[in-house]
Scaffold this motif. Structure first.
Motif, PDB file in Angstrom:
ATOM      1  N   ALA A 246       0.846  -1.199   0.000  1.00 10.88           N
ATOM      2  CA  ALA A 246       0.000   0.000   0.000  1.00 10.88           C
ATOM      3  C   ALA A 246       0.878   1.244   0.000  1.00 10.88           C
ATOM      4  CB  ALA A 246      -0.914  -0.019   1.220  1.00 10.88           C
ATOM      5  N   VAL A 247       0.669   2.093  -0.987  1.00 10.45           N
ATOM      6  CA  VAL A 247       1.391   3.383  -1.107  1.00 10.45           C
ATOM      7  C   VAL A 247       0.377   4.409  -1.617  1.00 10.45           C
ATOM      8  CG1 VAL A 247       3.634   2.311  -1.647  1.00 10.45           C
ATOM      9  CG2 VAL A 247       2.087   2.935  -3.501  1.00 10.45           C
ATOM     10  N   PRO A 248       0.687   5.702  -1.519  1.00  7.97           N
ATOM     11  CA  PRO A 248      -0.262   6.677  -2.084  1.00  7.97           C
ATOM     12  C   PRO A 248      -0.380   6.485  -3.595  1.00  7.97           C
ATOM     13  CG  PRO A 248       1.310   7.748  -0.597  1.00  7.97           C
ATOM     14  CD  PRO A 248       1.808   6.353  -0.809  1.00  7.97           C
ATOM     15  N   LEU A 249      -1.607   6.353  -4.079  1.00  5.59           N
ATOM     16  CA  LEU A 249      -1.803   6.081  -5.512  1.00  5.59           C
ATOM     17  C   LEU A 249      -2.528   7.205  -6.247  1.00  5.59           C
ATOM     18  CD1 LEU A 249      -2.663   2.288  -6.117  1.00  5.59           C
ATOM     19  CD2 LEU A 249      -0.482   3.475  -6.282  1.00  5.59           C
ATOM     20  N   LEU A 250      -2.628   8.377  -5.643  1.00  2.00           N
ATOM     21  CA  LEU A 250      -3.264   9.478  -6.375  1.00  2.00           C
ATOM     22  C   LEU A 250      -2.230  10.161  -7.258  1.00  2.00           C
ATOM     23  CD1 LEU A 250      -5.757  11.379  -4.036  1.00  2.00           C
ATOM     24  CD2 LEU A 250      -6.255  10.089  -6.127  1.00  2.00           C
ATOM     25  N   MET A 251      -2.517  10.260  -8.555  1.00  2.00           N
ATOM     26  CA  MET A 251      -1.556  10.862  -9.483  1.00  2.00           C
ATOM     27  C   MET A 251      -1.737  12.382  -9.476  1.00  2.00           C
ATOM     28  SD  MET A 251      -1.400   8.081 -12.565  1.00  2.00           S
ATOM     29  CE  MET A 251      -3.123   7.845 -12.919  1.00  2.00           C
ATOM     30  N   SER A 252      -1.519  12.984  -8.289  1.00  2.00           N
ATOM     31  CA  SER A 252      -1.829  14.405  -8.138  1.00  2.00           C
ATOM     32  C   SER A 252      -0.840  15.300  -8.877  1.00  2.00           C
ATOM     33  CB  SER A 252      -1.890  14.770  -6.654  1.00  2.00           C
ATOM     34  OG  SER A 252      -0.869  14.096  -5.960  1.00  2.00           O
ATOM     35  N   ASP A 253       0.403  14.864  -8.977  1.00  2.00           N
ATOM     36  CA  ASP A 253       1.383  15.610  -9.788  1.00  2.00           C
ATOM     37  C   ASP A 253       2.433  14.630 -10.283  1.00  2.00           C
ATOM     38  OD1 ASP A 253       3.157  15.157  -7.667  1.00  2.00           O
ATOM     39  OD2 ASP A 253       2.697  17.074  -6.737  1.00  2.00           O
ATOM     40  N   LEU A 254       3.400  15.166 -11.048  1.00  2.00           N
ATOM     41  CA  LEU A 254       4.384  14.274 -11.676  1.00  2.00           C
ATOM     42  C   LEU A 254       5.224  13.544 -10.633  1.00  2.00           C
ATOM     43  CD1 LEU A 254       5.542  13.262 -14.359  1.00  2.00           C
ATOM     44  CD2 LEU A 254       7.164  15.166 -14.298  1.00  2.00           C
ATOM     45  N   ALA A 255       5.600  14.246  -9.552  1.00  2.00           N
ATOM     46  CA  ALA A 255       6.440  13.618  -8.525  1.00  2.00           C
ATOM     47  C   ALA A 255       5.695  12.460  -7.861  1.00  2.00           C
ATOM     48  CB  ALA A 255       6.852  14.664  -7.486  1.00  2.00           C
ATOM     49  N   ALA A 256       4.415  12.673  -7.547  1.00  2.00           N
ATOM     50  CA  ALA A 256       3.615  11.615  -6.908  1.00  2.00           C
ATOM     51  C   ALA A 256       3.464  10.422  -7.861  1.00  2.00           C
ATOM     52  CB  ALA A 256       2.246  12.166  -6.517  1.00  2.00           C
ATOM     53  N   THR A 257       3.302  10.710  -9.143  1.00  2.00           N
ATOM     54  CA  THR A 257       3.116   9.638 -10.130  1.00  2.00           C
ATOM     55  C   THR A 257       4.422   8.868 -10.333  1.00  2.00           C
ATOM     56  OG1 THR A 257       1.543  11.138 -11.175  1.00  2.00           O
ATOM     57  CG2 THR A 257       2.122   9.155 -12.389  1.00  2.00           C
ATOM     58  N   ALA A 258       5.545   9.617 -10.346  1.00  2.00           N
ATOM     59  CA  ALA A 258       6.850   8.963 -10.485  1.00  2.00           C
ATOM     60  C   ALA A 258       7.117   8.059  -9.273  1.00  2.00           C
ATOM     61  CB  ALA A 258       7.952  10.012 -10.623  1.00  2.00           C
ATOM     62  N   ALA A 259       6.698   8.500  -8.086  1.00  2.00           N
ATOM     63  CA  ALA A 259       6.891   7.688  -6.874  1.00  2.00           C
ATOM     64  C   ALA A 259       6.084   6.388  -6.969  1.00  2.00           C
ATOM     65  CB  ALA A 259       6.489   8.489  -5.635  1.00  2.00           C
ATOM     66  N   MET A 260       4.891   6.474  -7.560  1.00  2.00           N
ATOM     67  CA  MET A 260       4.077   5.259  -7.770  1.00  2.00           C
ATOM     68  C   MET A 260       4.800   4.291  -8.701  1.00  2.00           C
ATOM     69  SD  MET A 260       0.360   7.048  -8.367  1.00  2.00           S
ATOM     70  CE  MET A 260      -0.257   5.724  -9.385  1.00  2.00           C
ATOM     71  N   ALA A 261       5.360   4.832  -9.767  1.00  2.00           N
ATOM     72  CA  ALA A 261       6.056   3.980 -10.745  1.00  2.00           C
ATOM     73  C   ALA A 261       7.267   3.314 -10.102  1.00  2.00           C
ATOM     74  CB  ALA A 261       6.475   4.824 -11.951  1.00  2.00           C
ATOM     75  N   THR A 262       8.006   4.084  -9.305  1.00  2.00           N
ATOM     76  CA  THR A 262       9.177   3.527  -8.619  1.00  2.00           C
ATOM     77  C   THR A 262       8.746   2.407  -7.671  1.00  2.00           C
ATOM     78  OG1 THR A 262      10.269   5.669  -8.752  1.00  2.00           O
ATOM     79  CG2 THR A 262      11.135   4.123  -7.114  1.00  2.00           C
ATOM     80  N   ALA A 263       7.680   2.652  -6.912  1.00  2.00           N
ATOM     81  CA  ALA A 263       7.191   1.635  -5.962  1.00  2.00           C
ATOM     82  C   ALA A 263       6.767   0.374  -6.705  1.00  2.00           C
ATOM     83  CB  ALA A 263       6.032   2.205  -5.149  1.00  2.00           C
ATOM     84  N   ALA A 264       6.160   0.544  -7.866  1.00  2.00           N
ATOM     85  CA  ALA A 264       5.693  -0.620  -8.640  1.00  2.00           C
ATOM     86  C   ALA A 264       6.888  -1.458  -9.093  1.00  2.00           C
ATOM     87  CB  ALA A 264       4.865  -0.155  -9.840  1.00  2.00           C
TER      88      ALA A 264
END
Ligand code: FO1
Length: 315
Positions: free
Chosen positions: A291-309
């Protein structure tokens, strides 16, 4: 690292922008759903290919999530003045140029994959966009017609755009998928991949349709696969995935979608499943869930999702 992503429209496209920022040196191939494609006014409209291409190429209307930035709809108004039968579909003036180019190249005999590569020479998405198939596949939705009391199948776009997915659907069918050959490069890209990512796209009409193309599912069985839930706290982040899930009898929850994809070790797809922090506690037998934050609110948050994946399955 070589990455393959399967993608639909807005959710997939935004995730890919984060992936590109997270691993700029990665070689990414995107297998894009073409089941949403429709022919209107003789033009072949490929919403998911165009949404991914415009999003990665900086030409997307960020608010709508589809079509071109700074768009005007003069042609559409003119069509409406003619009472054109398909004027419920908003083809913008700038977007029309893409469609005229695509029509011309298709008419000249080029397959969709080559047309896509040619259009991408302008947009330079920074990854390879591969239509799932060069063959025609069109998703249709079976709805009950209250006037006749009978079921009828309508094109996905008519259901989604014209009716706002509000007509209860009893089935969703990818017409043509049973005979569609995978597009050039699709199976090779999966074969060469270090990891396959299922972005937070619609599990039924986006990812689910790509998976129906001959050979795709089998090719994925040999690769580490990680998915990101498009459902947060029991609701789709965006779009109307809940209506699609209901049609295939899957609950709108991160757990149900994870179990719908299933564990690769048990004949399903997944090795890893990322859910939103608010969905911590979800379990999918045989799958590592994080479980990690999955809201693609901005590019940094989305990049963090990709890294976690990527970290979940590659370590
Ligand atoms: N979505 C809408 O809700 N209304 C539209 O009029 C519309 C037009 C449109 C034109 C080109 C294009 O590439 C996409 C367009 N979309 C429109 C988005 C599209 O219908 C869906 O969001 C996707 O097919 C679902 O992934």
């Amino acid at each position: 690292v070589k990455v393959v992503a399967l993608a639909g429209g807005i959710g997939g496209a935004r995730f890919l922008r984060g992936l590109r920022a997270a691993v700029p040196d990665a070689e990414v191939s995107v297998i894009v759903n073409t089941g949403d494609d429709i022919t209107l006014y003789g033009l072949r409209i490929c919403p998911d290919l165009d949404t991914v291409m415009y999003t990665l190429g900086g030409g997307i209307d960020e608010e709508r999530g589809w079509g071109r930035t700074d768009e005007t709809f003069t042609t559409r108004s003119e069509l409406q003045a003619y009472d054109a039968p398909a004027s419920w579909f908003g083809l913008g003036d700038r977007d029309l140029a893409t469609h005229l180019m695509r029509r011309q190249m298709l008419d000249a005999g080029f397959p969709l994959s080559q047309v896509t590569a040619a259009l991408c020479e302008r947009w330079r998405p920074g990854m390879r966009l591969l239509p799932m198939s060069d063959d025609r596949v069109e998703t249709h939705v079976v709805v009950d017609d209250p006037q006749t009391g009978r079921s009828r199948a309508i094109h996905f776009q008519e259901w989604w755009v014209r009716h706002g997915a509000a007509l209860p659907a009893s089935a969703i069918l990818a017409v043509g998928a049973e005979t569609a050959a995978p597009g050039p490069g699709v199976l090779d890209a999966i074969g060469a991949a270090d990891v396959v990512v299922l972005p937070p796209s619609n599990p039924v009409v986006s990812i689910g349709t790509v998976l129906q193309v001959d050979g795709v599912r089998a090719a994925l069985a040999a690769k580490p696969v990680v998915g990101l839930s498009p459902i947060i706290g029991g609701a789709p982040v965006r779009g109307m995935a809940d209506a699609c899930l209901a049609a295939v009898g899957v609950q709108t929850s991160a757990q149900a979608v994870g179990r719908h994809y299933g564990a690769r070790s048990a004949g399903g797809l997944l090795d890893g499943w990322l859910v939103d922090s608010s969905d911590a506690g979800v379990t999918v037998p045989g799958v590592e869930v994080r479980a990690v934050p999955l809201l693609m609110s901005d590019l940094a948050a989305t990049a963090a999702m990709a890294t976690a994946a990527l970290e979940l399955v590659l370590g």
